[in-house]
Design a protein around this motif. Structure first.
Motif, PDB file in Angstrom:
ATOM      1  N   ALA A  24      78.494  50.084  72.975  1.00  0.00           N
ATOM      2  CA  ALA A  24      77.907  49.003  72.187  1.00  0.00           C
ATOM      3  C   ALA A  24      76.518  49.392  71.706  1.00  0.00           C
ATOM      4  O   ALA A  24      76.159  49.166  70.541  1.00  0.00           O
ATOM      5  N   THR A  25      75.734  50.003  72.582  1.00  0.00           N
ATOM      6  CA  THR A  25      74.380  50.437  72.214  1.00  0.00           C
ATOM      7  C   THR A  25      74.439  51.435  71.059  1.00  0.00           C
ATOM      8  O   THR A  25      73.689  51.317  70.086  1.00  0.00           O
ATOM      9  N   ALA A  41      69.872  43.655  66.890  1.00  0.00           N
ATOM     10  CA  ALA A  41      71.096  43.392  66.140  1.00  0.00           C
ATOM     11  C   ALA A  41      71.846  42.192  66.706  1.00  0.00           C
ATOM     12  O   ALA A  41      72.507  41.457  65.973  1.00  0.00           O
ATOM     13  N   MET A  42      71.745  41.988  68.016  1.00  0.00           N
ATOM     14  CA  MET A  42      72.429  40.887  68.679  1.00  0.00           C
ATOM     15  C   MET A  42      71.627  39.586  68.612  1.00  0.00           C
ATOM     16  O   MET A  42      72.147  38.527  68.922  1.00  0.00           O
ATOM     17  N   GLY A  43      70.350  39.695  68.246  1.00  0.00           N
ATOM     18  CA  GLY A  43      69.512  38.501  68.206  1.00  0.00           C
ATOM     19  C   GLY A  43      69.060  38.054  69.590  1.00  0.00           C
ATOM     20  O   GLY A  43      68.845  36.863  69.818  1.00  0.00           O
ATOM     21  N   ILE A  44      68.917  39.018  70.506  1.00  0.00           N
ATOM     22  CA  ILE A  44      68.469  38.720  71.863  1.00  0.00           C
ATOM     23  C   ILE A  44      67.314  39.649  72.212  1.00  0.00           C
ATOM     24  O   ILE A  44      67.020  40.591  71.480  1.00  0.00           O
ATOM     25  N   ALA A  49      80.905  41.036  66.102  1.00  0.00           N
ATOM     26  CA  ALA A  49      80.329  40.127  65.104  1.00  0.00           C
ATOM     27  C   ALA A  49      79.012  40.672  64.559  1.00  0.00           C
ATOM     28  O   ALA A  49      78.750  40.579  63.351  1.00  0.00           O
ATOM     29  N   ALA A  50      78.185  41.242  65.418  1.00  0.00           N
ATOM     30  CA  ALA A  50      76.910  41.814  64.961  1.00  0.00           C
ATOM     31  C   ALA A  50      77.157  42.990  64.012  1.00  0.00           C
ATOM     32  O   ALA A  50      76.452  43.144  63.004  1.00  0.00           O
ATOM     33  N   LYS A  79      76.266  43.224  59.928  1.00  0.00           N
ATOM     34  CA  LYS A  79      75.501  44.363  59.417  1.00  0.00           C
ATOM     35  C   LYS A  79      76.208  45.056  58.253  1.00  0.00           C
ATOM     36  O   LYS A  79      75.565  45.510  57.306  1.00  0.00           O
ATOM     37  N   LEU A  80      77.537  45.126  58.305  1.00  0.00           N
ATOM     38  CA  LEU A  80      78.283  45.945  57.347  1.00  0.00           C
ATOM     39  C   LEU A  80      78.987  45.172  56.235  1.00  0.00           C
ATOM     40  O   LEU A  80      79.202  45.727  55.166  1.00  0.00           O
ATOM     41  N   LEU A  81      79.375  43.939  56.481  1.00  0.00           N
ATOM     42  CA  LEU A  81      80.153  43.191  55.494  1.00  0.00           C
ATOM     43  C   LEU A  81      79.251  42.363  54.594  1.00  0.00           C
ATOM     44  O   LEU A  81      78.189  41.919  55.025  1.00  0.00           O
ATOM     45  N   PRO A  82      79.659  42.143  53.360  1.00  0.00           N
ATOM     46  CA  PRO A  82      78.857  41.310  52.474  1.00  0.00           C
ATOM     47  C   PRO A  82      78.784  39.876  52.992  1.00  0.00           C
ATOM     48  O   PRO A  82      79.765  39.345  53.542  1.00  0.00           O
TER      49      PRO A  82
END
Length: 68
Positions: A6-7, A20-23, A45-46, A50-53
């Motif tokens: 994940a990192t 990226a996770m908002g934490i 989801a993060a 980051k990648l999808l419009p």
């Protein structure tokens, strides 16, 4: 999914992953090495954010002021 995977996917550092996770990085440090499904879903989801419009994720279209 392992926390190390994940990192790597979220930027390569604990600080980047936490952002990226908002934490906070402190909260990220508390995650177990083997992520449970709910945390795996948050990682996916993060990455999607980051990648999808944004429009694909339900974000409203930018106004002319935001586009300028």
């Amino acid at each position: 999914m392992k926390k190390t995977d994940a990192t790597r996917l979220l930027g390569g550092t604990t600080a980047a992953a936490a952002q990226a996770m908002g934490i906070t990085p402190q909260a990220y440090y508390q995650w177990p090495e083997d992520l449970p499904p709910r945390l795996q879903d948050r990682v996916v989801a993060a990455i999607a954010r980051k990648l999808l419009p944004g429009a694909l994720l339900g974000d409203p279209l930018p106004t002319n002021k935001e586009a300028a």
